[in-house]
Design an enzyme around this catalytic site. Structure first.
Site, PDB file in Angstrom:
ATOM      1  N   THR A 173      -8.322   3.748   8.019  1.00 56.15           N
ATOM      2  CA  THR A 173      -9.546   2.955   8.055  1.00 56.15           C
ATOM      3  C   THR A 173      -9.657   2.264   9.407  1.00 56.15           C
ATOM      4  OG1 THR A 173      -9.059   2.522   5.735  1.00 56.15           O
ATOM      5  CG2 THR A 173     -10.891   1.311   6.701  1.00 56.15           C
ATOM      6  N   HIS A 202      -3.730  -4.470   7.734  1.00 56.88           N
ATOM      7  CA  HIS A 202      -3.854  -3.324   8.639  1.00 56.88           C
ATOM      8  C   HIS A 202      -3.006  -3.542   9.884  1.00 56.88           C
ATOM      9  CE1 HIS A 202      -5.359   0.380  10.274  1.00 56.88           C
ATOM     10  NE2 HIS A 202      -5.943   0.596   9.122  1.00 56.88           N
ATOM     11  N   ASN A 246       0.856  -1.189   0.000  1.00 54.10           N
ATOM     12  CA  ASN A 246       0.000   0.000   0.000  1.00 54.10           C
ATOM     13  C   ASN A 246       0.896   1.244   0.000  1.00 54.10           C
ATOM     14  OD1 ASN A 246      -1.388   2.280   1.147  1.00 54.10           O
ATOM     15  ND2 ASN A 246      -3.076   0.917   1.652  1.00 54.10           N
ATOM     16  N   ARG A 258      -9.471   8.228  -1.476  1.00 55.40           N
ATOM     17  CA  ARG A 258     -10.481   8.662  -0.502  1.00 55.40           C
ATOM     18  C   ARG A 258     -11.314   9.792  -1.080  1.00 55.40           C
ATOM     19  NH1 ARG A 258      -8.777   6.687   4.944  1.00 55.40           N
ATOM     20  NH2 ARG A 258     -10.636   7.733   5.692  1.00 55.40           N
ATOM     21  N   GLU A 301      -8.627   0.453  -3.326  1.00 54.72           N
ATOM     22  CA  GLU A 301      -9.489   0.520  -2.140  1.00 54.72           C
ATOM     23  C   GLU A 301     -10.381   1.736  -2.288  1.00 54.72           C
ATOM     24  OE1 GLU A 301      -7.475   0.877   1.570  1.00 54.72           O
ATOM     25  OE2 GLU A 301      -6.314  -0.928   1.239  1.00 54.72           O
ATOM     26  N   ARG A 307      -7.130  13.007   0.374  1.00 49.81           N
ATOM     27  CA  ARG A 307      -6.079  13.499   1.272  1.00 49.81           C
ATOM     28  C   ARG A 307      -4.690  12.980   0.901  1.00 49.81           C
ATOM     29  NH1 ARG A 307      -7.507  10.329   6.835  1.00 49.81           N
ATOM     30  NH2 ARG A 307      -9.539  11.236   6.416  1.00 49.81           N
ATOM     31  N   HIS A 357      -5.654   3.689  -1.810  1.00 51.01           N
ATOM     32  CA  HIS A 357      -7.000   4.040  -1.341  1.00 51.01           C
ATOM     33  C   HIS A 357      -7.311   5.447  -1.841  1.00 51.01           C
ATOM     34  CE1 HIS A 357      -9.859   4.436   2.417  1.00 51.01           C
ATOM     35  NE2 HIS A 357     -10.464   4.719   1.282  1.00 51.01           N
ATOM     36  N   GLU A 375     -11.017  -9.270   2.894  1.00 49.94           N
ATOM     37  CA  GLU A 375      -9.742  -8.906   3.532  1.00 49.94           C
ATOM     38  C   GLU A 375     -10.031  -8.775   5.018  1.00 49.94           C
ATOM     39  OE1 GLU A 375      -7.465  -5.629   1.899  1.00 49.94           O
ATOM     40  OE2 GLU A 375      -6.469  -5.319   3.829  1.00 49.94           O
ATOM     41  N   HIS A 411       1.031   6.162   1.860  1.00 50.52           N
ATOM     42  CA  HIS A 411       1.874   7.042   2.685  1.00 50.52           C
ATOM     43  C   HIS A 411       2.925   7.795   1.876  1.00 50.52           C
ATOM     44  CE1 HIS A 411      -0.019   6.166   6.412  1.00 50.52           C
ATOM     45  NE2 HIS A 411       0.062   4.871   6.178  1.00 50.52           N
TER      46      HIS A 411
END
Ligand code: PXP
Length: 238
Positions: free
Chosen positions: A101, A190, A7, A45, A70, A49, A43, A151, A10
């Protein structure tokens, strides 16, 4: 064998802190693949962001592995998935005020809506996963709704320690077995890091782990010294 989805949200967080062009998550997806990533997860969003629409379009064009998008189950995101055609979509709950999340998607409370939503994605030949807590009823409803994958949310496992963590691990193992029996492919993610990942990776039939924060944190730890050295060399080489 369990595969690794990286992922890269970041990376985009750092870029958005300055609203500039670097670091570019598209370039870092290439490096993640070089390191052995089996898929790239982002992801998108509602509040944009971190990951931006442009990132998702370019990633679909450039990555060599698979794109896992995602997203929340909204009409806007369905439209974007229709244009981008990621290899698969993971439906996640989304709250504006959350840092990340927080919990799994409550598939049980949205059966008809999700059935239609998942059906629309499947009609586009996109496989669909539900990010859910390791609870029997959520797994059973995921099957009824028509998800291809689930998931399992490992956030709680990651936060706990000792016998409490052991109990949560057993819950994840039992959830994996139940989902497999129902014909669902099981991913997890996660809060997984270099200390806690092994026990989850060694669960029988665990398909893929999605990991972001700890990998990006580790990249900073092993890369910062070199980047400072390069800057120091530029400054002192006149
Ligand atoms: N899986 C899902 C569905 C997520 O929302 C996230 C966080 O964006 C992750 C996996 C990765 O979590 P982490 O960044 O803690 O590794």
């Amino acid at each position: 064998m369990t595969t690794l989805g990286v992922n890269i949200d970041h990376i985009a967080n750092v870029r958005q802190a300055r609203k500039t062009v670097e670091p570019d998550p598209v370039q870092f997806a290439f490096l993640a693949e070089l390191g052995g990533a089996d898929s790239i997860t982002v992801h998108l969003r509602e509040d944009r962001r971190h990951i931006q629409d442009r990132d998702v379009f370019l990633l679909k064009e450039t990555i060599k592995t698979k794109l896992n998008l995602e997203m929340a189950a909204t009409a806007e995101m369905l439209g974007i998935a229709r244009k981008i055609r990621p290899h698969y979509v993971t439906l996640v709950p989304e709250k504006r005020e959350e840092v990340t999340t927080e919990g799994g998607l409550d598939v049980k409370s949205n059966v008809q809506y999700l059935k239609n939503f998942v059906g629309n994605l499947k009609d586009l030949n996109i496989e669909v996963s539900a990010f859910i807590d390791p609870l029997d009823e959520q797994i059973n409803f995921s099957k009824k709704i028509g998800f291809n994958f689930i998931e399992l949310h490992t956030g709680k496992y990651a936060e706990l320690s000792g016998s409490e963590q052991y109990k949560e691990l057993q819950r994840i193992i039992e959830s994996t077995h139940l989902a497999n029996d129902l014909g669902l492919v099981v991913n997890a993610g996660h809060g997984l890091n270099y200390n806690n990942v092994k026990k989850i990776a060694s669960i029988n039939n665990m398909n893929e782990l999605n990991i972001g924060h700890s990998i990006v944190a580790r990249a900073l730890a092993i890369g910062l010294e070199k980047s400072v050295r390069e800057m120091k060399s530029l400054i002192t080489s006149n």
